[in-house]
Design a protein around this motif. Structure first.
Motif, short mmCIF file in Angstrom:
data_model
loop_
_atom_site.label_atom_id
_atom_site.label_comp_id
_atom_site.label_asym_id
_atom_site.label_seq_id
_atom_site.Cartn_x
_atom_site.Cartn_y
_atom_site.Cartn_z
N ALA A 359 21.76 -38.24 -9.49
CA ALA A 359 22.64 -39.21 -10.14
C ALA A 359 23.94 -38.55 -10.57
O ALA A 359 25.01 -39.18 -10.52
CB ALA A 359 21.93 -39.83 -11.35
N GLY A 360 23.87 -37.27 -10.99
CA GLY A 360 25.09 -36.56 -11.36
C GLY A 360 26.04 -36.42 -10.20
O GLY A 360 27.27 -36.54 -10.35
N VAL A 361 25.50 -36.17 -8.99
CA VAL A 361 26.34 -36.07 -7.80
C VAL A 361 26.96 -37.41 -7.47
O VAL A 361 28.16 -37.52 -7.15
CB VAL A 361 25.52 -35.55 -6.60
CG1 VAL A 361 26.35 -35.58 -5.32
CG2 VAL A 361 25.02 -34.14 -6.88
N MET A 362 26.17 -38.48 -7.57
CA MET A 362 26.69 -39.81 -7.22
C MET A 362 27.70 -40.31 -8.25
O MET A 362 28.48 -41.23 -7.96
CB MET A 362 25.53 -40.79 -7.08
CG MET A 362 24.59 -40.43 -5.93
SD MET A 362 23.25 -41.60 -5.68
CE MET A 362 24.16 -43.03 -5.09
N ALA A 363 27.68 -39.74 -9.45
CA ALA A 363 28.69 -40.11 -10.45
C ALA A 363 29.94 -39.25 -10.33
O ALA A 363 30.86 -39.39 -11.14
CB ALA A 363 28.09 -39.97 -11.85
N SER A 364 30.00 -38.38 -9.33
CA SER A 364 31.14 -37.48 -9.12
C SER A 364 31.89 -37.88 -7.86
O SER A 364 31.39 -38.64 -7.02
CB SER A 364 30.65 -36.03 -8.99
OG SER A 364 29.91 -35.64 -10.13
N ALA A 365 33.10 -37.34 -7.73
CA ALA A 365 33.90 -37.59 -6.53
C ALA A 365 33.23 -36.97 -5.32
O ALA A 365 32.52 -35.96 -5.41
CB ALA A 365 35.31 -37.01 -6.71
N LEU A 408 34.17 -42.83 -23.11
CA LEU A 408 34.36 -41.54 -22.41
C LEU A 408 33.25 -41.34 -21.39
O LEU A 408 32.44 -40.40 -21.46
CB LEU A 408 34.37 -40.39 -23.42
CG LEU A 408 35.45 -40.50 -24.51
CD1 LEU A 408 35.36 -39.32 -25.46
CD2 LEU A 408 36.83 -40.60 -23.89
N ALA A 409 33.22 -42.25 -20.43
CA ALA A 409 32.24 -42.17 -19.35
C ALA A 409 32.86 -42.80 -18.11
O ALA A 409 33.78 -43.62 -18.19
CB ALA A 409 30.95 -42.89 -19.72
N MET A 410 32.36 -42.39 -16.95
CA MET A 410 32.82 -42.96 -15.69
C MET A 410 31.61 -43.35 -14.85
O MET A 410 30.52 -42.74 -14.98
CB MET A 410 33.69 -41.98 -14.92
CG MET A 410 33.00 -40.70 -14.49
SD MET A 410 33.94 -39.78 -13.26
CE MET A 410 33.93 -40.92 -11.89
N ALA A 425 26.36 -43.10 -13.54
CA ALA A 425 27.35 -42.87 -14.60
C ALA A 425 27.14 -41.51 -15.22
O ALA A 425 26.00 -41.03 -15.35
CB ALA A 425 27.25 -43.96 -15.67
N LYS A 426 28.23 -40.88 -15.63
CA LYS A 426 28.15 -39.63 -16.39
C LYS A 426 29.30 -39.61 -17.38
O LYS A 426 30.34 -40.26 -17.19
CB LYS A 426 28.22 -38.40 -15.48
CG LYS A 426 29.57 -38.10 -14.87
CD LYS A 426 29.51 -36.83 -14.05
CE LYS A 426 30.86 -36.30 -13.60
NZ LYS A 426 31.80 -37.24 -13.07
N GLY A 427 29.12 -38.86 -18.48
CA GLY A 427 30.17 -38.79 -19.48
C GLY A 427 29.64 -38.20 -20.78
O GLY A 427 28.56 -37.58 -20.82
N GLU A 465 21.72 -44.31 -14.70
CA GLU A 465 21.78 -45.01 -13.40
C GLU A 465 21.42 -46.47 -13.62
O GLU A 465 20.78 -46.84 -14.61
CB GLU A 465 20.88 -44.34 -12.38
CG GLU A 465 19.40 -44.42 -12.67
CD GLU A 465 18.74 -45.69 -12.12
OE1 GLU A 465 19.27 -46.24 -11.14
OE2 GLU A 465 17.72 -46.12 -12.69
N ALA A 466 21.88 -47.29 -12.68
CA ALA A 466 21.58 -48.73 -12.75
C ALA A 466 21.53 -49.29 -11.33
O ALA A 466 22.19 -48.76 -10.42
CB ALA A 466 22.62 -49.46 -13.58
N ALA A 467 20.75 -50.35 -11.14
CA ALA A 467 20.73 -51.10 -9.88
C ALA A 467 21.35 -52.46 -10.14
O ALA A 467 21.07 -53.09 -11.16
CB ALA A 467 19.30 -51.24 -9.36
N HIS A 468 22.22 -52.91 -9.23
CA HIS A 468 22.92 -54.18 -9.43
C HIS A 468 22.87 -54.99 -8.14
O HIS A 468 23.37 -54.54 -7.10
CB HIS A 468 24.38 -53.91 -9.84
CG HIS A 468 25.09 -55.13 -10.30
ND1 HIS A 468 24.90 -55.68 -11.56
CD2 HIS A 468 26.01 -55.92 -9.68
CE1 HIS A 468 25.66 -56.73 -11.70
NE2 HIS A 468 26.34 -56.92 -10.57
N PRO A 469 22.30 -56.20 -8.20
CA PRO A 469 22.13 -56.96 -6.96
C PRO A 469 23.35 -57.78 -6.57
O PRO A 469 23.61 -57.98 -5.39
CB PRO A 469 20.95 -57.87 -7.29
CG PRO A 469 21.05 -58.06 -8.79
CD PRO A 469 21.59 -56.79 -9.33
#
Length: 857
Positions: A359-365, A408-410, A425-427, A465-469
């Motif tokens: 999840a940390g990787v997916m919240a990064s560029a 303060l999160a992205m 998300a991370k922050g 993390e979250a799932a959104h349909p």
């Protein structure tokens, strides 16, 4: 690296920017966006300034004297040493002139500006106050500017603050912000944009910018004349004055008593040459050059030779944290799940923690600039199993939600065809807690975990993390996040640091950390490094301190945190005012003034900026903090050996001058002429000084305290010991000179016998002076390649002068009978044994008269 990514709202009547005419007018009135060019000294001017040094002038004068006597070989040798000394000094002076040139290069990147409503790419030096500049990820900021609009903007300001962690930027109206700190509406010249895009209005250029003020203060700092150089200058003047007075007295005495005024002039020149201290500056130059070479062997560049002698007196080492004590790279050190279970990072991650890391990787560029995001990618790549790809590789990045001052999160939304969106998300942990809507009990537990990690010196981020349909909402607050855990990032301590700090402590050198990082982080790193003391003075508290309060605090405090560049300079200045000899390490532009102001500026060569390297007197080519200790050890060894060489030369001058003067006082045949003295001083003395330069360190080199800053090169015990040695040699050789005629030796045979005995006695002095703490037996066992090289040379030269007829004629020697050939070696042996018996008494006197060690602050 530059991009032309559009900044939001960069068109319109109110964002036309300066016209070309307005920009040119401002450049004409305020100057270009660069530091003012100081008038650089020409090489000829530098040479003239160098020649004002008395010791170099005496070297040249000595060469002229030899030349006037017709001794061209000796004159050329002496003049060559003079030219070498001048050349080395000129090169060093010219290199220091490049400090501001290096700083100017940093302040002039290419810039994308809006002028008259059109974008133009121009040289950074042509940016004017009032210009609109467009910034994108990877751009170097060309001037200080206020942000009019910014999208997810972060800047790396380590150039100015020394801290590797980028800081967030937001649009705003304030213009009094300083480098460092989050959510400032200003960007600063020379810093790097690592994320986002922006439109900014230039508020300061050239000397008025933040980096410009540092450069201006750097240009105003004066480098002190080294203590050893000042001592040498005085010593040379004193010896020259004494030699001149004695020479005049000899001329007058010879003319009155013997009536030969021309012969008196020649005798006076011979005595003057015997007392002329041209060896002192020459040996100093040799030691400094050889010292720089020895230090370079451990990958340390000496930019100013004067730093070599100062190293041995260093009593305080002020060190930056980031890039000096630490490796200046972010790595993930710890993962902690929501239930409190945690793991340190090892070769492979436990299965329970892989979701958190992914999840940390997916919240990064996807192609990160940010050091923290690079750390997430590095961890995921290191943990890939067979057939796996990086998280998100099978998905499409659809949208990013940027940090904002109120959150303060992205977050980043990834789409998998037919499966909806996965949000990562991370922050800041408290921001992630808000997104996950944690209850009070969970927040309290989270805060406890964060505090535990922060006390270990970690920078802590929360991950969710979250799932959104359905369709993506406008705000990341609208997702139903699940809290995954915490990630602790660290800038690792260099492995060599604890041992280096411990050795500094054993050597009586106090280590002080000066950093722009937060107090808790600084304290944790200090504990890992083994720094003594736990109290921390933050920058705001330091700003409120008077100079007297700071002087008091410096006696105990070893950690300064959240420090601004001018405060580093203030700390160094306060330490020097308290009597400390300060070594300062650093790598950024912000360190340049304090590096130049310190007694010893030590720059990191690998990660350091050109400005830091040019301002420093020593550069660590491999950025290894442990090299500092090695360099200090070598500095102490070099100074110890220099003192041995100077003491030896002083001792040798006593019998040379005595044997030149004695015949005049007692009406005996002239023993030594200019050629003999030239042979002794231009061959024996310099060659033998190489033996002392090559001597290994004394046993207590890194266990004794630093020598006092004002300690003279020739202390009273050292002078007495040199005189004892010289008088003993004079007594032995004078006895031979007086007694030999009684045994039927001619004047030329007496000269041969006395000269050979003097050479053997000089060799005895070399063996005695090799070590101040060891016996002759220990010194003989200790290897010295230079000694093994020098002794055969000395023996060969002596053999040539004694047994080769043309050389005998030149020196006025005569062949000796075989029985008398044993006299010179026996004379040397007698001197050696007598001095070995006296050496323990001298060591005892030296310890009793030793001054207090240099103060730490």
């Amino acid at each position: 690296m530059t991009h032309s990514a559009p900044a939001p709202n960069d068109t319109g009547a109110d964002l036309q920017g300066l016209t070309q005419t307005e920009a040119q007018a401002r450049l004409a009135s305020e100057g270009f966006n660069e530091l003012p060019r100081t008038k650089r000294r020409s090489p000829l001017r530098i040479i003239l300034d160098v020649l004002r040094e008395p010791m170099l002038a005496l070297l040249l004068a000595g060469g002229v004297v030899y030349l006037s006597l017709g001794s061209r070989e000796e004159a050329l040798i002496l003049l060559a040493f003079a030219c070498l000394s001048v050349g080395i000094t000129v090169v060093q002076e010219a290199r220091t002139e490049r400090v501001l040139e290096a700083l100017r290069d940093l302040t002039s990147p290419r810039a994308l500006v809006i002028r008259g409503g059109e974008r133009q790419r121009i040289a950074g030096c042509e940016v004017a106050r009032g210009d609109l500049i467009v910034l994108a990820e990877g751009d170097r900021v060309p001037a200080d500017a206020r942000l009019l609009d910014a999208t997810d903007l972060s800047a790396d300001e380590s150039l100015l603050t020394g801290e590797a962690v980028p800081v967030r930027k937001i649009a705003g109206t304030a213009t009094d912000a300083r480098p460092g700190g989050e959510d400032q509406p200003m960007v600063f010249s020379g810093t790097l944009i690592v994320r986002g895009s922006a439109l900014a209005l230039v508020t300061a250029t050239g000397p008025a910018s933040e980096i410009g003020r540092i450069g201006t203060s750097l240009g105003k700092l004066e480098i002190e004349t080294p203590h050893l150089q000042r001592q040498m200058r005085k010593l040379v003047i004193v010896f020259a004055a004494i030699g001149a007075a004695v020479s005049v007295a000899v001329v007058v005495l010879y003319g009155i008593l013997r009536g030969g005024w021309l012969e008196g002039v020649l005798a006076g020149i011979a005595v003057g040459m015997s007392m002329l201290p041209e060896e002192f500056p020459m040996v100093l130059a040799v030691f400094m050059a050889m010292g720089a070479w020895r230090i370079s062997k451990v990958r340390v560049l000496t930019r100013r030779a004067s730093a070599i002698e100062t190293l041995g007196a260093a009593s305080v080492l002020c060190t930056d944290k980031t890039g000096t004590l630490t490796e200046n790279r972010m790595t993930i050190a710890e993962l902690r799940l929501a239930d409190g279970s945690k793991t340190k990072i090892g070769p492979t991650l436990p299965e329970a923690f892989r979701e958190l890391a992914a999840a940390g990787v997916m919240a990064s560029a996807q192609n990160p600039f940010d050091p923290m995001e690079k750390a997430f990618h590095a961890l995921a790549k290191a943990d890939l199993r067979d057939g796996e790809t990086l998280p998100g590789a099978a998905r499409i990045l659809t949208r990013s939600y940027a940090l904002s001052p109120d959150l303060l999160a992205m977050s980043q939304a990834w789409e998998a065809p037919g499966k909806g969106w996965q949000i990562a998300a991370k922050g800041a942990p408290e921001a992630i807690a808000d997104l996950c809507k944690l209850d009070e009990a969970s927040r309290a537990t989270l805060k406890e975990h964060v505090d535990q990690m922060a006390r270990s010196g970690l920078r802590v981020l929360g991950v969710a993390e979250a799932a959104h349909p359905g369709p993506l909402p406008p705000s990341q607050r609208d997702f139903r996040f699940r809290f995954l855990g915490l990630v602790g990032l660290a800038d690792p301590l260099r492995t060599s640091v604890p041992a280096a700090v411990a050795e500094c402590r054993s050597a009586g050198i106090r280590v002080i950390m000066i950093t722009g990082d937060y107090p808790a982080t600084a304290q944790a790193i200090a504990t890992q490094a083994g720094l003594q003391g736990t109290s921390v003075i933050p920058g705001p508290d330091l700003a409120a301190m008077s100079d007297a309060d700071l002087a008091t605090a410096l006696k105990d405090v070893t950690i300064f945190a959240r420090i601004m560049p001018e405060q580093k300079l203030r700390i160094v200045t306060a330490l020097k005012a308290a009597g400390a000899v300060v070594a300062m390490t650093g790598d950024g532009v912000n360190d340049a003034p304090s590096l130049k102001a310190a007694n010893i500026g030590i720059a990191m060569g690998g990660r350091g900026t050109d400005v830091a390297r040019e301002a420093a007197s020593i550069v660590l080519l491999d950025d290894d903090f442990g090299s500092i200790v090695t360099t200090i050890r070598l500095g102490r060894r070099i100074y110890d050996n220099l003192r041995k060489a100077m003491s030896f030369i002083l001792a040798v001058h006593v019998p040379i001058a005595g044997l030149a003067l004695m015949p005049l006082l007692f009406g005996m045949p002239i023993l030594f002429g200019p050629v003999h003295i030239a042979f002794l001083e231009m061959v024996i003395d310099p060659v033998c000084s190489l033996v002392f330069e090559a001597e290994t360190e004394e046993a207590d080199t890194m266990t004794r305290k630093p020598r006092p800053k004002a300690e003279p090169l020739f202390s009273t015990p050292t002078i007495i010991w040199s005189l004892v040695q010289g008088v003993l040699v004079l007594g032995v050789t004078a006895t031979i000179f007086v007694v030999a005629p009684v045994y039927g030796q001619s004047t030329d045979q007496v000269r041969s016998l006395t000269f050979a005995a003097l050479i053997f006695c000089i060799v005895a002095l070399i063996l005695v002076d090799r070590s101040r703490s060891s016996s002759i037996l220990t010194a003989i066992i200790r290897p010295n390649r230079a000694l093994a090289f020098v002794l055969p040379i000395v023996g060969t030269l002596l053999g040539v002068t004694m047994f080769w007829q043309p050389a005998r004629d030149l020196f006025g020697f005569a062949a000796l009978e075989p029985a008398f050939l044993a006299v010179p070696p026996l004379a040397g042996l007698a001197v050696l044994l007598a001095l070995e018996v006296l050496k323990p008494l001298w060591r005892l006197a030296q310890r009793r008269s030793a001054p207090a060690s240099a103060p730490a602050a």
